[in-house]
Design a protein around this motif. Structure first.
Motif, PDB file in Angstrom:
ATOM      1  N   ASN A 392       7.494   3.285 -20.033  1.00  0.00           N
ATOM      2  CA  ASN A 392       8.444   3.976 -19.003  1.00  0.00           C
ATOM      3  C   ASN A 392       7.345   3.904 -17.522  1.00  0.00           C
ATOM      4  OD1 ASN A 392      10.896   3.735 -19.185  1.00  0.00           O
ATOM      5  ND2 ASN A 392      10.721   4.242 -20.841  1.00  0.00           N
ATOM      6  N   THR A 393       5.863   4.210 -17.890  1.00  0.00           N
ATOM      7  CA  THR A 393       4.675   4.789 -17.480  1.00  0.00           C
ATOM      8  C   THR A 393       3.858   3.715 -16.188  1.00  0.00           C
ATOM      9  OG1 THR A 393       4.696   6.948 -17.923  1.00  0.00           O
ATOM     10  CG2 THR A 393       2.764   6.041 -17.127  1.00  0.00           C
ATOM     11  N   LEU A 394       3.618   3.352 -17.462  1.00  0.00           N
ATOM     12  CA  LEU A 394       3.353   1.676 -16.175  1.00  0.00           C
ATOM     13  C   LEU A 394       4.924   0.572 -15.596  1.00  0.00           C
ATOM     14  CD1 LEU A 394       0.274   0.442 -18.927  1.00  0.00           C
ATOM     15  CD2 LEU A 394       0.198   1.601 -16.844  1.00  0.00           C
ATOM     16  N   GLN A 395       5.501   1.437 -16.085  1.00  0.00           N
ATOM     17  CA  GLN A 395       6.956   0.212 -15.352  1.00  0.00           C
ATOM     18  C   GLN A 395       6.440   0.373 -14.082  1.00  0.00           C
ATOM     19  OE1 GLN A 395      10.447   1.472 -16.902  1.00  0.00           O
ATOM     20  NE2 GLN A 395      11.493  -0.298 -15.848  1.00  0.00           N
ATOM     21  N   GLN A 396       6.871   1.801 -14.030  1.00  0.00           N
ATOM     22  CA  GLN A 396       7.155   2.213 -12.171  1.00  0.00           C
ATOM     23  C   GLN A 396       5.923   2.454 -11.545  1.00  0.00           C
ATOM     24  OE1 GLN A 396       9.506   3.595 -12.045  1.00  0.00           O
ATOM     25  NE2 GLN A 396      10.523   3.252 -14.194  1.00  0.00           N
ATOM     26  N   PHE A 397       4.816   2.536 -12.534  1.00  0.00           N
ATOM     27  CA  PHE A 397       3.472   2.510 -11.347  1.00  0.00           C
ATOM     28  C   PHE A 397       2.990   0.785 -10.942  1.00  0.00           C
ATOM     29  CE2 PHE A 397      -0.744   1.083 -11.873  1.00  0.00           C
ATOM     30  CZ  PHE A 397      -1.538   2.301 -10.805  1.00  0.00           C
ATOM     31  N   ALA A 398       3.742   0.254 -11.954  1.00  0.00           N
ATOM     32  CA  ALA A 398       4.020  -1.158 -11.575  1.00  0.00           C
ATOM     33  C   ALA A 398       4.487  -2.062 -10.203  1.00  0.00           C
ATOM     34  CB  ALA A 398       4.203  -2.173 -12.331  1.00  0.00           C
ATOM     35  N   GLY A 399       6.219  -0.922 -10.399  1.00  0.00           N
ATOM     36  CA  GLY A 399       6.542  -0.812  -8.980  1.00  0.00           C
ATOM     37  C   GLY A 399       5.865  -0.755  -7.484  1.00  0.00           C
ATOM     38  N   ALA A 400       5.150   0.956  -8.165  1.00  0.00           N
ATOM     39  CA  ALA A 400       4.909   1.541  -7.298  1.00  0.00           C
ATOM     40  C   ALA A 400       3.294   0.092  -6.411  1.00  0.00           C
ATOM     41  CB  ALA A 400       3.932   2.488  -7.059  1.00  0.00           C
ATOM     42  N   VAL A 401       2.592   0.131  -7.312  1.00  0.00           N
ATOM     43  CA  VAL A 401       1.946  -0.964  -7.007  1.00  0.00           C
ATOM     44  C   VAL A 401       2.237  -2.045  -6.690  1.00  0.00           C
ATOM     45  CG1 VAL A 401      -0.347  -2.939  -8.232  1.00  0.00           C
ATOM     46  CG2 VAL A 401       0.401  -0.173  -8.630  1.00  0.00           C
ATOM     47  N   ALA A 402       3.327  -3.242  -6.592  1.00  0.00           N
ATOM     48  CA  ALA A 402       3.648  -3.926  -5.840  1.00  0.00           C
ATOM     49  C   ALA A 402       3.315  -3.766  -4.460  1.00  0.00           C
ATOM     50  CB  ALA A 402       4.785  -4.113  -7.043  1.00  0.00           C
ATOM     51  N   THR A 403       5.084  -2.696  -4.306  1.00  0.00           N
ATOM     52  CA  THR A 403       5.235  -2.318  -3.316  1.00  0.00           C
ATOM     53  C   THR A 403       3.487  -2.040  -1.850  1.00  0.00           C
ATOM     54  OG1 THR A 403       7.058  -0.828  -4.471  1.00  0.00           O
ATOM     55  CG2 THR A 403       6.588  -0.589  -1.783  1.00  0.00           C
ATOM     56  N   ALA A 404       2.982  -1.624  -2.682  1.00  0.00           N
ATOM     57  CA  ALA A 404       1.854  -1.260  -1.769  1.00  0.00           C
ATOM     58  C   ALA A 404       1.098  -2.232  -2.060  1.00  0.00           C
ATOM     59  CB  ALA A 404       1.194  -0.078  -3.328  1.00  0.00           C
ATOM     60  N   VAL A 405       0.731  -2.811  -2.392  1.00  0.00           N
ATOM     61  CA  VAL A 405       0.241  -4.495  -2.504  1.00  0.00           C
ATOM     62  C   VAL A 405       0.879  -5.726  -1.362  1.00  0.00           C
ATOM     63  CG1 VAL A 405      -0.657  -7.130  -3.748  1.00  0.00           C
ATOM     64  CG2 VAL A 405      -0.436  -4.477  -4.733  1.00  0.00           C
ATOM     65  N   VAL A 406       2.101  -5.637  -1.419  1.00  0.00           N
ATOM     66  CA  VAL A 406       3.100  -6.488  -0.325  1.00  0.00           C
ATOM     67  C   VAL A 406       2.564  -5.614   0.782  1.00  0.00           C
ATOM     68  CG1 VAL A 406       4.992  -6.858  -0.221  1.00  0.00           C
ATOM     69  CG2 VAL A 406       4.053  -7.395  -2.315  1.00  0.00           C
ATOM     70  N   ALA A 407       2.890  -4.053   0.413  1.00  0.00           N
ATOM     71  CA  ALA A 407       2.745  -3.868   2.269  1.00  0.00           C
ATOM     72  C   ALA A 407       1.508  -3.816   2.294  1.00  0.00           C
ATOM     73  CB  ALA A 407       3.530  -2.829   1.842  1.00  0.00           C
ATOM     74  N   VAL A 408       0.187  -4.102   2.128  1.00  0.00           N
ATOM     75  CA  VAL A 408      -0.929  -4.436   2.287  1.00  0.00           C
ATOM     76  C   VAL A 408      -1.326  -5.773   2.924  1.00  0.00           C
ATOM     77  CG1 VAL A 408      -3.920  -4.285   1.799  1.00  0.00           C
ATOM     78  CG2 VAL A 408      -1.860  -2.353   1.354  1.00  0.00           C
ATOM     79  N   ILE A 409      -0.752  -6.388   2.167  1.00  0.00           N
ATOM     80  CA  ILE A 409      -0.724  -8.490   2.256  1.00  0.00           C
ATOM     81  C   ILE A 409      -0.234  -8.500   3.727  1.00  0.00           C
ATOM     82  CG2 ILE A 409      -0.953 -10.645   1.529  1.00  0.00           C
ATOM     83  CD1 ILE A 409      -0.723  -9.277  -1.136  1.00  0.00           C
ATOM     84  N   ILE A 410       1.199  -7.977   3.659  1.00  0.00           N
ATOM     85  CA  ILE A 410       1.507  -8.441   5.078  1.00  0.00           C
ATOM     86  C   ILE A 410       0.625  -7.831   5.906  1.00  0.00           C
ATOM     87  CG2 ILE A 410       4.348  -8.421   5.981  1.00  0.00           C
ATOM     88  CD1 ILE A 410       5.343  -7.938   3.131  1.00  0.00           C
ATOM     89  N   ASN A 411       0.218  -6.132   5.956  1.00  0.00           N
ATOM     90  CA  ASN A 411       0.068  -5.823   7.006  1.00  0.00           C
ATOM     91  C   ASN A 411      -1.123  -6.198   7.738  1.00  0.00           C
ATOM     92  OD1 ASN A 411       0.192  -3.214   8.703  1.00  0.00           O
ATOM     93  ND2 ASN A 411      -1.194  -2.546   8.092  1.00  0.00           N
TER      94      ASN A 411
END
Length: 457
Positions: A392-411
């Motif tokens: 459950n910890t890494l599930q939420q962290f993976a979601g945060a990483v995905a959002t951050a990485v996607v946002a950074v790549i697009i930006n």
């Protein structure tokens, strides 16, 4: 008597699942309002993703703590506390006059969900018979997976016809319902433990997750190196504390189990897909296709509903026939659907996105919850809480990483490609999706190798 126990077990899972449902609902509901909020609060694409990231970050820090809290306090008390925190978060966001207060509300919601989510799976892993574990975990995923299905549409309708503040207002009755059901179904069972909180481990894991997300969100700046250093220092502190403390925050010996580690990795990539697409599609529909917030939410609902419905069904398949078929077939379908959507993004309209999303969500529905089930089946009974906390910890962290990485790549692509905004947004979205697809390819190879062994089914 047995029937009553089964009913209370299902209601206890439902009650704790409702809060998780509300958290994920707001998370995906708010994603369709990002363009509006960027304009209203005058923040960038990289900054607006913190609405999601702060929520997932707090969950990532709270969930490891839950392993200790569940041993220290009765489940009923933890449940009530989580309800109160979620209610405070809803009020803060509903009345938020600034971006900072909006993030504060997300903090309280993350704290509540960080307790409720592992609480739900703890109830399943502790009280559900092993031969029904897959089905019950699937039920838990159904509860939390329905939220992404209706979240974007829910947020789109309210933000288009009313205001984004109403997204939080209408969830208050649902939280009250959760409290009523939980007070009936979750008993006040006294607990006894002499374990002490691993404060050093908690500090370490806080530094790890905070530093890692800040690093990913600031890759273009000099400060990224400082955040990377914080991440490394936090990791060293956490690792040392886990080795020295007799009651560590999380028993890291579990990660020495190769099969547990592999199924965990594949599970996290599925989570990255779910959260990554929730950021990509609404922005693509509104920025590239000039669609409304309502439309950007509507295109995701068919696929998300299918994925949610398949969760308990695939869990039943696991209980009857084993994990090999639903997991391998599910990953293959996921990769085909995601790959097609990645390839043709930019040349397809809303209907094409709906079809691609439905296809790969069929695969997610087959494999996602089963990856957690088979991963937890590798864990001894004494380490169930630790395994639950890791997932459950890494599930939420993976979601945060995905959002951050996607946002950074697009930006990054938007700022440096010299293309028009629509074209650069499309290119950035495609690159982000291909990156996640490559990770899923690695996960598939690992699962295939494990299931190819005679002892695995």
């Amino acid at each position: 008597m047995q029937k009553e126990k089964e009913v209370k077990l299902s209601l206890a899972v439902l009650a704790s699942g409702i809060m998780s449902f509300c958290g994920v609902l707001i998370e995906t509901a708010m994603s369709v309002t990002f363009p509006t909020l960027m304009s209203e609060f005058n923040v960038s694409t990289a900054s607006i993703q913190w609405i999601t990231t702060i929520y997932l970050l707090v969950i990532s820090i709270t969930v490891p703590l839950s392993s200790y809290l569940i041993k220290k306090f009765p489940l009923r008390y933890l449940f009530i506390f989580a309800n109160v925190m979620f209610f405070v978060g809803l009020l803060s966001d509903m009345l938020a006059p600034s971006f900072g207060i909006l993030l504060l509300g997300r903090f309280f919601q993350g704290l509540a969900t960080g307790i409720a989510l592992p609480l739900m799976f703890h109830i399943i892993l502790t009280y559900a018979p092993i031969h029904k574990r897959g089905t019950m975990i699937g039920l838990g995923f159904l509860i939390t997976s329905v939220a992404p299905a209706i979240g974007p549409t829910y947020g789109g309708i309210l933000s288009t016809n009313y205001t984004w503040h109403s997204i939080f207002l209408l969830l208050i009755p649902i939280v009250v319902l959760s409290l009523i059901v939980g007070l009936y179904a979750i008993p006040k069972i006294p607990v006894k433990t002499e374990d002490k909180l691993d404060w050093l481990g908690l500090i370490g894991i806080t530094l790890v997750f905070s530093g890692a997300l800040c690093f990913l969100s600031n890759l273009e700046t000099f400060w990224s190196l400082a955040y990377l250093a914080i991440t490394v220092i936090g990791g060293l502190i956490f690792y040392r504390a886990s080795k020295q403390n007799t009651s560590p925050l999380i028993d890291l010996s579990l990660l020495g189990n190769r099969q547990f580690r592999l199924f965990l990795f594949a599970f996290l990539i599925c989570q990255m897909m779910l959260l990554g697409i929730s950021f990509i599609v609404p922005n693509y529909i509104q920025i590239v296709k000039n669609g409304s917030a309502f439309e950007s939410g509507l295109v995701m609902i068919p696929g998300a509903i299918i994925g949610a419905i398949l969760a308990p069904i695939s869990g039943k398949i696991h209980d009857l026939y084993g994990a090999k078929r639903p997991i391998l077939i599910g990953i293959i379908i996921t990769m085909i659907g995601w790959g097609m959507l990645s390839t043709f993004l930019g040349t397809i309209g809303s209907l094409g996105i709906v079809c691609g999303h439905i296809f790969y969500m069929i695969g997610i529905g087959l494999c996602y919850s089963n990856l957690m089930t088979v991963g937890m089946n590798q864990v001894s009974k004494t380490l169930q809480n630790d395994g639950n906390a890791i997932f459950n910890t890494l599930q939420q962290f993976a979601g945060a990483v995905a959002t951050a990485v996607v946002a950074v790549i697009i930006n990054v692509v938007q700022k440096n490609s010299h293309l028009p905004l629509q074209a650069s947004t499309t290119l950035g979205s495609k690159l982000a999706m291909f990156f996640i697809l490559a990770l899923m390819g690695v996960a598939f190879i690992g699962c295939l190798r494990i299931f190819s062994k005679p002892t695995q089914s």
